[in-house]
Scaffold this motif. Structure first.
Motif, PDB file in Angstrom:
ATOM      1  N   ARG A  67       0.836  -1.201   0.000  1.00  0.00           N
ATOM      2  CA  ARG A  67       0.000   0.000   0.000  1.00  0.00           C
ATOM      3  C   ARG A  67       0.868   1.248   0.000  1.00  0.00           C
ATOM      4  NH1 ARG A  67      -5.209  -0.076   3.531  1.00  0.00           N
ATOM      5  NH2 ARG A  67      -6.242   0.542   1.619  1.00  0.00           N
ATOM      6  N   LEU A  68       0.499   2.134  -0.903  1.00  0.00           N
ATOM      7  CA  LEU A  68       1.205   3.399  -1.067  1.00  0.00           C
ATOM      8  C   LEU A  68       0.292   4.529  -0.630  1.00  0.00           C
ATOM      9  CD1 LEU A  68       3.506   5.186  -2.443  1.00  0.00           C
ATOM     10  CD2 LEU A  68       2.077   5.099  -4.471  1.00  0.00           C
ATOM     11  N   GLY A  69       0.789   5.413   0.235  1.00  0.00           N
ATOM     12  CA  GLY A  69       0.000   6.549   0.694  1.00  0.00           C
ATOM     13  C   GLY A  69       0.562   7.864   0.185  1.00  0.00           C
ATOM     14  N   VAL A  70      -0.316   8.854   0.029  1.00  0.00           N
ATOM     15  CA  VAL A  70       0.104  10.215  -0.319  1.00  0.00           C
ATOM     16  C   VAL A  70      -0.527  11.172   0.690  1.00  0.00           C
ATOM     17  CG1 VAL A  70       0.041  12.069  -2.055  1.00  0.00           C
ATOM     18  CG2 VAL A  70       0.242   9.677  -2.805  1.00  0.00           C
ATOM     19  N   PHE A  71       0.299  12.016   1.311  1.00  0.00           N
ATOM     20  CA  PHE A  71      -0.193  13.016   2.265  1.00  0.00           C
ATOM     21  C   PHE A  71       0.660  14.270   2.195  1.00  0.00           C
ATOM     22  CE2 PHE A  71       0.260  15.021   6.490  1.00  0.00           C
ATOM     23  CZ  PHE A  71      -1.033  15.478   6.659  1.00  0.00           C
ATOM     24  N   THR A  84      -0.123  14.333  -8.391  1.00  0.00           N
ATOM     25  CA  THR A  84       0.454  12.992  -8.173  1.00  0.00           C
ATOM     26  C   THR A  84      -0.652  11.937  -8.108  1.00  0.00           C
ATOM     27  OG1 THR A  84       2.282  14.021  -6.957  1.00  0.00           O
ATOM     28  CG2 THR A  84       2.020  11.643  -6.716  1.00  0.00           C
ATOM     29  N   VAL A  85      -1.719  12.262  -7.381  1.00  0.00           N
ATOM     30  CA  VAL A  85      -2.858  11.331  -7.265  1.00  0.00           C
ATOM     31  C   VAL A  85      -3.425  11.012  -8.647  1.00  0.00           C
ATOM     32  CG1 VAL A  85      -5.275  11.187  -6.496  1.00  0.00           C
ATOM     33  CG2 VAL A  85      -3.503  11.970  -4.907  1.00  0.00           C
ATOM     34  N   LYS A  86      -3.654  12.058  -9.407  1.00  0.00           N
ATOM     35  CA  LYS A  86      -4.231  11.904 -10.748  1.00  0.00           C
ATOM     36  C   LYS A  86      -3.386  10.964 -11.617  1.00  0.00           C
ATOM     37  CE  LYS A  86      -4.443  14.957 -14.546  1.00  0.00           C
ATOM     38  NZ  LYS A  86      -4.447  16.343 -15.004  1.00  0.00           N
ATOM     39  N   HIS A  87      -2.043  11.103 -11.492  1.00  0.00           N
ATOM     40  CA  HIS A  87      -1.152  10.302 -12.339  1.00  0.00           C
ATOM     41  C   HIS A  87      -0.817   8.936 -11.733  1.00  0.00           C
ATOM     42  CE1 HIS A  87      -0.614  13.251 -15.500  1.00  0.00           C
ATOM     43  NE2 HIS A  87      -0.535  14.180 -14.567  1.00  0.00           N
ATOM     44  N   LEU A  88      -1.088   8.752 -10.440  1.00  0.00           N
ATOM     45  CA  LEU A  88      -0.886   7.429  -9.836  1.00  0.00           C
ATOM     46  C   LEU A  88      -2.013   6.474 -10.203  1.00  0.00           C
ATOM     47  CD1 LEU A  88       0.361   8.092  -6.182  1.00  0.00           C
ATOM     48  CD2 LEU A  88       1.546   6.715  -7.929  1.00  0.00           C
ATOM     49  N   LEU A  89      -3.237   7.011 -10.277  1.00  0.00           N
ATOM     50  CA  LEU A  89      -4.411   6.139 -10.494  1.00  0.00           C
ATOM     51  C   LEU A  89      -4.296   5.254 -11.738  1.00  0.00           C
ATOM     52  CD1 LEU A  89      -7.208   8.505  -9.192  1.00  0.00           C
ATOM     53  CD2 LEU A  89      -6.650   6.241  -8.269  1.00  0.00           C
ATOM     54  N   PRO A  90      -3.808   5.775 -12.879  1.00  0.00           N
ATOM     55  CA  PRO A  90      -3.665   4.856 -14.018  1.00  0.00           C
ATOM     56  C   PRO A  90      -2.437   3.949 -13.923  1.00  0.00           C
ATOM     57  CG  PRO A  90      -3.257   7.154 -14.691  1.00  0.00           C
ATOM     58  CD  PRO A  90      -3.521   7.175 -13.222  1.00  0.00           C
ATOM     59  N   ILE A  92       0.001   1.440   5.664  1.00  0.00           N
ATOM     60  CA  ILE A  92       0.759   1.962   4.512  1.00  0.00           C
ATOM     61  C   ILE A  92       2.226   1.567   4.660  1.00  0.00           C
ATOM     62  CG2 ILE A  92       1.591   4.104   3.431  1.00  0.00           C
ATOM     63  CD1 ILE A  92      -1.101   5.400   4.294  1.00  0.00           C
ATOM     64  N   GLU A  93       2.800   1.008   3.609  1.00  0.00           N
ATOM     65  CA  GLU A  93       4.231   0.662   3.657  1.00  0.00           C
ATOM     66  C   GLU A  93       5.098   1.783   3.089  1.00  0.00           C
ATOM     67  OE1 GLU A  93       2.786  -3.694   2.808  1.00  0.00           O
ATOM     68  OE2 GLU A  93       1.916  -1.730   2.519  1.00  0.00           O
ATOM     69  N   THR A  94       4.601   2.408   2.006  1.00  0.00           N
ATOM     70  CA  THR A  94       5.367   3.468   1.337  1.00  0.00           C
ATOM     71  C   THR A  94       4.538   4.747   1.354  1.00  0.00           C
ATOM     72  OG1 THR A  94       6.356   1.820  -0.118  1.00  0.00           O
ATOM     73  CG2 THR A  94       6.519   4.110  -0.827  1.00  0.00           C
ATOM     74  N   LEU A  95       5.170   5.841   1.763  1.00  0.00           N
ATOM     75  CA  LEU A  95       4.450   7.107   1.877  1.00  0.00           C
ATOM     76  C   LEU A  95       5.151   8.199   1.074  1.00  0.00           C
ATOM     77  CD1 LEU A  95       2.317   8.962   3.332  1.00  0.00           C
ATOM     78  CD2 LEU A  95       4.052   9.303   5.125  1.00  0.00           C
ATOM     79  N   PHE A  96       4.368   8.914   0.273  1.00  0.00           N
ATOM     80  CA  PHE A  96       4.869  10.149  -0.338  1.00  0.00           C
ATOM     81  C   PHE A  96       4.396  11.282   0.559  1.00  0.00           C
ATOM     82  CE2 PHE A  96       4.206  13.457  -3.931  1.00  0.00           C
ATOM     83  CZ  PHE A  96       5.429  14.049  -3.659  1.00  0.00           C
ATOM     84  N   THR A 135       6.700  12.463 -10.371  1.00  0.00           N
ATOM     85  CA  THR A 135       6.753  11.824  -9.051  1.00  0.00           C
ATOM     86  C   THR A 135       5.942  10.535  -9.052  1.00  0.00           C
ATOM     87  OG1 THR A 135       6.984  14.012  -8.030  1.00  0.00           O
ATOM     88  CG2 THR A 135       6.379  12.200  -6.585  1.00  0.00           C
ATOM     89  N   ALA A 136       4.773  10.560  -9.689  1.00  0.00           N
ATOM     90  CA  ALA A 136       3.933   9.351  -9.771  1.00  0.00           C
ATOM     91  C   ALA A 136       4.690   8.227 -10.483  1.00  0.00           C
ATOM     92  CB  ALA A 136       2.626   9.658 -10.504  1.00  0.00           C
ATOM     93  N   GLU A 137       5.405   8.574 -11.526  1.00  0.00           N
ATOM     94  CA  GLU A 137       6.182   7.566 -12.276  1.00  0.00           C
ATOM     95  C   GLU A 137       7.319   7.021 -11.408  1.00  0.00           C
ATOM     96  OE1 GLU A 137       7.460   5.060 -15.349  1.00  0.00           O
ATOM     97  OE2 GLU A 137       5.520   5.945 -14.856  1.00  0.00           O
ATOM     98  N   LEU A 138       7.976   7.898 -10.651  1.00  0.00           N
ATOM     99  CA  LEU A 138       9.055   7.474  -9.745  1.00  0.00           C
ATOM    100  C   LEU A 138       8.498   6.508  -8.691  1.00  0.00           C
ATOM    101  CD1 LEU A 138      12.101   8.191  -9.330  1.00  0.00           C
ATOM    102  CD2 LEU A 138      11.341   9.836  -7.601  1.00  0.00           C
ATOM    103  N   LEU A 139       7.331   6.824  -8.158  1.00  0.00           N
ATOM    104  CA  LEU A 139       6.688   5.949  -7.170  1.00  0.00           C
ATOM    105  C   LEU A 139       6.321   4.601  -7.784  1.00  0.00           C
ATOM    106  CD1 LEU A 139       4.387   8.651  -5.503  1.00  0.00           C
ATOM    107  CD2 LEU A 139       6.327   7.518  -4.403  1.00  0.00           C
ATOM    108  N   ARG A 140       5.816   4.631  -9.015  1.00  0.00           N
ATOM    109  CA  ARG A 140       5.473   3.371  -9.699  1.00  0.00           C
ATOM    110  C   ARG A 140       6.713   2.493  -9.858  1.00  0.00           C
ATOM    111  NH1 ARG A 140       6.306   0.748 -14.044  1.00  0.00           N
ATOM    112  NH2 ARG A 140       7.513   2.415 -15.021  1.00  0.00           N
ATOM    113  N   ILE A 141       7.817   3.109 -10.292  1.00  0.00           N
ATOM    114  CA  ILE A 141       9.069   2.358 -10.502  1.00  0.00           C
ATOM    115  C   ILE A 141       9.499   1.704  -9.188  1.00  0.00           C
ATOM    116  CG2 ILE A 141      11.550   2.638 -10.984  1.00  0.00           C
ATOM    117  CD1 ILE A 141      10.673   4.883 -13.011  1.00  0.00           C
TER     118      ILE A 141
END
Length: 320
Positions: free
Chosen positions: A7-11, A21-27, A72-76, A201-207
């Motif tokens: 699970r990845l969190g954003v706050f 970031t949220v918008k680009h993480l969803l896809p 959450i394991e990973t947090l932005f 940032t979303a792409e970095l998180l995906r990687i």
């Protein structure tokens, strides 16, 4: 949840960088593995509709932070919006402590693209000081919490924030002269579009999420910036072109910059006017703190980042 998904969190997830970031993480990642935390969760209805978990928490409310990061394991972690130093750094430390106590194992911290190259730990800019303090705290947490790791993501100066460095110049209502504590010459600024910072940032998180072991930026600092550097003079020339009016820079003292009617009120936080201290950003520019163009954002986007003029020419930019 399958055994390998985490699970990845954003706050906070509903501001400028957070929302993008949220918008680009969803896809990019399964919605069921995403947790978005915001002071105003209603702004994230589109994310909950897509299947993500949305929670309510506020940087200034420890009670909400205590449970915000559970599972959450990973947090932005995006920085607290303020122009203070001590309170801002303290809020970051508090959020990090709650995250680690809740079992977060990896934090991406959204820092700022000042201080120069990625390995630099020094700044003269007041606005960068709480970020450096937070970066240092994350480094200390590696020793306090075995198994914890982090990546600092220094987000370059947004093209859309040019008004902070031009005494709130408004191309729709232009003045002839911009009074700043700088003569306009280089070193310049690697301006970057805010939306593309969120996308990168979303792409970095995906990687990271898809291959944590192979992630090459563990316990490192990266810079996401535009690839073109503009001096403040070149920046103002573009603003003048958009305003269709000649505009010149007049260099004034830090005090005179801070005392302008548009400046002080915009930099007043909790009753304190930070207008004059904000002018330390101009000294940072003179020292080249914002003039490093990193290729990383271009690599993450798979295209050239949008240039300053294109971003600022869009009419919707003026809804700041």
């Amino acid at each position: 949840m399958s055994s390998h998904s985490q699970r990845l969190g954003v706050f906070p997830a509903s501001g400028g960088i957070g929302g993008s970031t949220v918008k680009h993480l969803l896809p990019r990642l399964p919605a069921r593995d995403l947790v978005f935390i915001a002071r105003n969760p209603a702004k994230l209805d589109f994310a909950s509709a897509a299947g993500a978990t949305v929670r309510k928490a506020d940087y200034d409310d420890n009670e909400t932070l205590a449970h915000a990061f559970e599972g959450i394991e990973t947090l932005f972690l995006i920085s607290y919006a303020s122009v203070e130093v001590e309170h801002r750094a303290e809020r970051h430390r508090t959020a990090i402590d709650y995250a680690l106590k809740s079992g977060v194992k990896y934090i991406f911290y959204g820092s700022l693209g000042l201080a120069g190259r990625e390995d630099s730990k020094e700044t003269v800019a007041h606005v960068m000081k709480p970020h450096l303090s937070t970066e240092k705290y994350l480094e200390e947490c590696i020793h306090l919490y075995p198994g914890f790791n982090y990546t600092v993501v220094r987000e370059g100066l947004y093209s859309e924030s040019y008004d902070l460095y031009t005494a709130f110049f408004d191309p729709q209502n232009p003045v002839d002269e911009i009074k700043i504590a700088h003569d306009g010459s280089g070193p310049g600024i690697a301006w970057v579009k805010r939306e593309e910072l969120g996308e990168g940032t979303a792409e970095l998180l995906r990687i990271f999420v898809q291959d944590p072991k192979g992630f090459k930026y563990r316990n490192k600092t990266v810079l996401l910036s535009g690839t073109k550097i503009l001096s403040l003079q070149e920046t103002v020339d573009i603003l003048a072109k958009i305003a269709k009016k000649p505009v010149k820079i007049r260099q004034v003292s830090d005090e005179e910059f801070g005392q302008q009617p548009k400046v002080g009120p915009n930099f007043t936080y909790r009753g304190v006017d930070y207008g004059t201290v904000w002018a330390t950003a101009f000294e940072a520019f003179r020292r080249g703190e914002a003039s490093y163009a990193s290729p990383l954002l271009r690599e993450l986007l798979g295209r050239e980042p949008e240039d300053f003029e294109t971003t600022i020419s869009r009419k919707d930019t003026f809804t700041l």
